[in-house]
Scaffold this active site. Structure first.
Site, PDB file in Angstrom:
ATOM      1  CD  GLU A   8     -11.633  -2.565  10.008  1.00 33.35           C
ATOM      2  OE1 GLU A   8     -11.967  -3.757  10.064  1.00 33.35           O
ATOM      3  OE2 GLU A   8     -10.482  -2.161  10.250  1.00 33.35           O
ATOM      4  CG  HIS A  69     -14.578  -3.729  14.910  1.00 32.51           C
ATOM      5  ND1 HIS A  69     -13.382  -4.001  14.297  1.00 32.51           N
ATOM      6  CD2 HIS A  69     -15.487  -3.616  13.912  1.00 32.51           C
ATOM      7  CE1 HIS A  69     -13.553  -4.048  12.980  1.00 32.51           C
ATOM      8  NE2 HIS A  69     -14.828  -3.804  12.715  1.00 32.51           N
ATOM      9  NE  ARG A  99      -6.567 -12.314  22.489  1.00 37.45           N
ATOM     10  CZ  ARG A  99      -5.405 -12.851  22.178  1.00 37.45           C
ATOM     11  NH1 ARG A  99      -5.078 -14.043  22.648  1.00 37.45           N
ATOM     12  NH2 ARG A  99      -4.556 -12.224  21.385  1.00 37.45           N
ATOM     13  N   GLY A 100      -9.144  -9.200  21.069  1.00 32.17           N
ATOM     14  CA  GLY A 100      -8.268  -8.029  21.021  1.00 32.17           C
ATOM     15  C   GLY A 100      -6.837  -8.446  21.307  1.00 32.17           C
ATOM     16  CG  ASP A 101      -3.552  -7.424  18.921  1.00 30.66           C
ATOM     17  OD1 ASP A 101      -3.594  -8.657  18.701  1.00 30.66           O
ATOM     18  OD2 ASP A 101      -3.506  -6.573  18.018  1.00 30.66           O
ATOM     19  CB  ALA A 115     -13.102 -13.986  20.086  1.00 30.19           C
ATOM     20  CE1 TYR A 136      -6.367 -12.345  13.098  1.00 32.52           C
ATOM     21  CE2 TYR A 136      -7.822 -14.033  14.001  1.00 32.52           C
ATOM     22  CZ  TYR A 136      -7.330 -12.741  14.010  1.00 32.52           C
ATOM     23  OH  TYR A 136      -7.810 -11.842  14.929  1.00 32.52           O
ATOM     24  CE  LYS A 156     -12.586 -16.411  16.891  1.00 28.85           C
ATOM     25  NZ  LYS A 156     -12.121 -15.181  16.310  1.00 28.85           N
ATOM     26  CD  GLN A 203      -2.043   1.885   3.055  1.00 26.48           C
ATOM     27  OE1 GLN A 203      -1.820   2.528   2.035  1.00 26.48           O
ATOM     28  NE2 GLN A 203      -3.167   1.224   3.250  1.00 26.48           N
TER      29      GLN A 203
HETATM   30  P1  FAD Z   1      -9.435 -15.202  19.480  1.00 28.01           P
HETATM   31  O1  FAD Z   1     -10.434 -15.727  18.545  1.00 28.01           O
HETATM   32  O2  FAD Z   1      -9.718 -15.332  20.935  1.00 28.01           O
HETATM   33  O3  FAD Z   1      -8.055 -15.920  19.138  1.00 28.01           O
HETATM   34  C1  FAD Z   1      -6.831 -15.495  19.715  1.00 28.01           C
HETATM   35  C2  FAD Z   1      -5.851 -16.664  19.749  1.00 28.01           C
HETATM   36  O4  FAD Z   1      -6.287 -17.624  20.717  1.00 28.01           O
HETATM   37  C3  FAD Z   1      -5.755 -17.421  18.425  1.00 28.01           C
HETATM   38  O5  FAD Z   1      -4.423 -17.864  18.287  1.00 28.01           O
HETATM   39  C4  FAD Z   1      -6.712 -18.605  18.628  1.00 28.01           C
HETATM   40  O6  FAD Z   1      -6.357 -19.720  17.821  1.00 28.01           O
HETATM   41  C5  FAD Z   1      -6.532 -18.879  20.106  1.00 28.01           C
HETATM   42  N1  FAD Z   1      -7.750 -19.415  20.721  1.00 28.01           N
HETATM   43  C6  FAD Z   1      -9.030 -19.003  20.484  1.00 28.01           C
HETATM   44  N2  FAD Z   1      -9.886 -19.712  21.252  1.00 28.01           N
HETATM   45  C7  FAD Z   1      -9.136 -20.574  22.000  1.00 28.01           C
HETATM   46  C8  FAD Z   1      -9.421 -21.548  22.988  1.00 28.01           C
HETATM   47  N3  FAD Z   1     -10.682 -21.787  23.381  1.00 28.01           N
HETATM   48  N4  FAD Z   1      -8.373 -22.241  23.544  1.00 28.01           N
HETATM   49  C9  FAD Z   1      -7.103 -22.011  23.161  1.00 28.01           C
HETATM   50  N5  FAD Z   1      -6.772 -21.082  22.218  1.00 28.01           N
HETATM   51  C10 FAD Z   1      -7.773 -20.374  21.658  1.00 28.01           C
HETATM   52  N6  FAD Z   1      -8.329  -5.598  17.336  1.00 28.01           N
HETATM   53  C11 FAD Z   1      -8.732  -4.540  18.074  1.00 28.01           C
HETATM   54  O7  FAD Z   1      -8.186  -4.285  19.143  1.00 28.01           O
HETATM   55  N7  FAD Z   1      -9.754  -3.720  17.643  1.00 28.01           N
HETATM   56  C12 FAD Z   1     -10.415  -3.957  16.483  1.00 28.01           C
HETATM   57  O8  FAD Z   1     -11.338  -3.208  16.133  1.00 28.01           O
HETATM   58  C13 FAD Z   1     -10.024  -5.076  15.685  1.00 28.01           C
HETATM   59  N8  FAD Z   1     -10.675  -5.374  14.534  1.00 28.01           N
HETATM   60  C14 FAD Z   1     -10.321  -6.503  13.840  1.00 28.01           C
HETATM   61  C15 FAD Z   1     -11.045  -6.831  12.696  1.00 28.01           C
HETATM   62  C16 FAD Z   1     -10.723  -7.975  11.968  1.00 28.01           C
HETATM   63  C17 FAD Z   1     -11.524  -8.341  10.753  1.00 28.01           C
HETATM   64  C18 FAD Z   1      -9.632  -8.800  12.382  1.00 28.01           C
HETATM   65  C19 FAD Z   1      -9.270 -10.030  11.586  1.00 28.01           C
HETATM   66  C20 FAD Z   1      -8.909  -8.476  13.514  1.00 28.01           C
HETATM   67  C21 FAD Z   1      -9.243  -7.333  14.266  1.00 28.01           C
HETATM   68  N9  FAD Z   1      -8.548  -6.980  15.434  1.00 28.01           N
HETATM   69  C22 FAD Z   1      -8.943  -5.893  16.157  1.00 28.01           C
HETATM   70  C23 FAD Z   1      -7.350  -7.740  15.831  1.00 28.01           C
HETATM   71  C24 FAD Z   1      -7.640  -8.845  16.863  1.00 28.01           C
HETATM   72  O9  FAD Z   1      -8.142  -8.263  18.040  1.00 28.01           O
HETATM   73  C25 FAD Z   1      -6.329  -9.578  17.146  1.00 28.01           C
HETATM   74  O10 FAD Z   1      -5.928 -10.307  16.024  1.00 28.01           O
HETATM   75  C26 FAD Z   1      -6.296 -10.431  18.401  1.00 28.01           C
HETATM   76  O11 FAD Z   1      -4.938 -10.826  18.631  1.00 28.01           O
HETATM   77  C27 FAD Z   1      -7.122 -11.707  18.335  1.00 28.01           C
HETATM   78  O12 FAD Z   1      -8.458 -11.448  18.443  1.00 28.01           O
HETATM   79  P2  FAD Z   1      -9.526 -12.608  18.101  1.00 28.01           P
HETATM   80  O13 FAD Z   1     -10.845 -12.098  18.400  1.00 28.01           O
HETATM   81  O14 FAD Z   1      -9.256 -13.179  16.757  1.00 28.01           O
HETATM   82  O15 FAD Z   1      -9.072 -13.686  19.227  1.00 28.01           O
END
Ligand code: FAD
Length: 285
Positions: A8, A69, A99-101, A115, A136, A156, A203
């Site tokens: 990455e 991403h 989804r992103g933070d 997501a 996670y 997902k 870091q």
């Molecule tokens: P989701 O899968 O949508 O999950 C978010 C939360 O919502 C979780 O608690 C989940 O349990 C809950 N949830 C999911 N679906 C539902 C539903 N249908 N109903 C109710 N609750 C639900 N961030 C960036 O901004 N840029 C990046 O490039 C980036 N790269 C990453 C790469 C990796 C490998 C990882 C592990 C994370 C990365 N992140 C990145 C961080 C990520 O964006 C954050 O962790 C974010 O908070 C959650 O994104 P997600 O896609 O996992 O969300």
């Protein structure tokens, strides 16, 4: 069984960083990774100028399989459609759908709450895309518990997510427990283990401050003992990551996804110390 190895990288903010990244990517190419993924900041308006530009270079110039991403909380359907079309034109058909933070003072858009909404949409618009999702081993911080989190993960996968990549972790046992939960939930797609080698104090301190990742005793001891000895800290941090990878590969992990922090030297060191274990190859002299 062999395990994949992928890297990455992140798009730099400066011109100097961009020039350095090009050199880094050329060095990573020499290691023939299974893919390189490019992160994307979810508050940047110009994904085309950042993530897509780097991804295009990796795919077109270096001819290495590339994953872009795509965090979508702050995008609407039309924007995602445009980005997917652009990726398609470049020839990149792989995304990490996120989804992103959520930024506290910035309300997200409504189109992609999770997501899984993005995965459903992209699968509909571009069924030929290979989609990865984030997962996670220590549960997403917003989740009540692992059961809820894994249930959401299953959505997902049901929506068409082809593989999962984990958040970084330092305790392999937590990863194995998570794998088991996924297995019980009938999540059968490959789960790549995200590994971040810790190679400097800054870091390490940032990690301790910002992450809720469990830091095992052995790991904390390294940080404490070599806090003021950068060379020893780097050596021990690399050895720790290699030890994690060897254990994971021995347990037949689907793949290792290395958070390189744009540092080719670190990736090379890890590669040369794990390549035979990961690929299961015996070199004949
Ligand atoms: P989701 O899968 O949508 O999950 C978010 C939360 O919502 C979780 O608690 C989940 O349990 C809950 N949830 C999911 N679906 C539902 C539903 N249908 N109903 C109710 N609750 C639900 N961030 C960036 O901004 N840029 C990046 O490039 C980036 N790269 C990453 C790469 C990796 C490998 C990882 C592990 C994370 C990365 N992140 C990145 C961080 C990520 O964006 C954050 O962790 C974010 O908070 C959650 O994104 P997600 O896609 O996992 O969300």
């Amino acid at each position: 069984m062999s395990s994949t190895l992928s890297f990455e990288v992140f798009p730099p903010n400066t011109q100097v960083g961009t020039e350095k990244l090009i050199t880094t990517l050329e060095e990573l190419q020499q290691l023939a990774p299974d893919f390189i993924s490019v992160t994307c900041s979810n508050n940047r308006q110009t994904i085309e100028e950042t993530t897509l530009r780097v991804a295009d270079y990796i795919h077109t110039e270096l001819q290495v399989p590339t994953i872009a991403h795509l965090p979508a909380a702050y995008l609407d359907q039309a924007q995602v459609q445009r980005l997917v079309t652009r990726l398609d034109q470049i020839g990149i058909h792989q995304i990490l759908a996120l989804r992103g933070d959520i930024i506290p003072e910035l309300p997200p858009k409504q189109d992609f709450t999770y997501a899984s909404d993005l995965i459903d949409y992209v699968k509909q618009q571009a069924p030929h895309f290979h989609i990865s999702g984030a997962c996670y081993p220590e549960t997403h911080p917003e989740s009540q518990n692992r059961i809820e989190d894994v249930k959401n993960l299953r959505r997902k996968v049901a929506g068409g997510c082809d593989q999962l990549i984990t958040q970084l972790f330092f305790d392999n046992e937590l990863f194995y427990q998570f794998q088991e939960s996924c297995d019980l939930a009938d999540i059968k797609v490959p789960i790549l283990a995200g590994i971040m080698p810790i190679v400097n104090r800054k870091q390490a301190l940032r990690l301790i401050k910002t992450t809720n990742t469990k830091l095992p005793r052995k790991f904390l001891a390294i940080l404490e003992k070599y806090e003021h000895d950068p060379i020893a800290l780097k050596e021990a941090g690399l050895a720790y990551a290699i030890d994690q990878i060897i254990d994971l590969a021995t347990q037949d992990v689907a793949g290792i996804h290395l958070y390189t922090m744009n540092n080719a030297e670190v990736a090379k060191h890890i590669y040369y110390n794990t390549k035979n274990v990961l690929k299961g190859q015996i070199e004949v002299r």
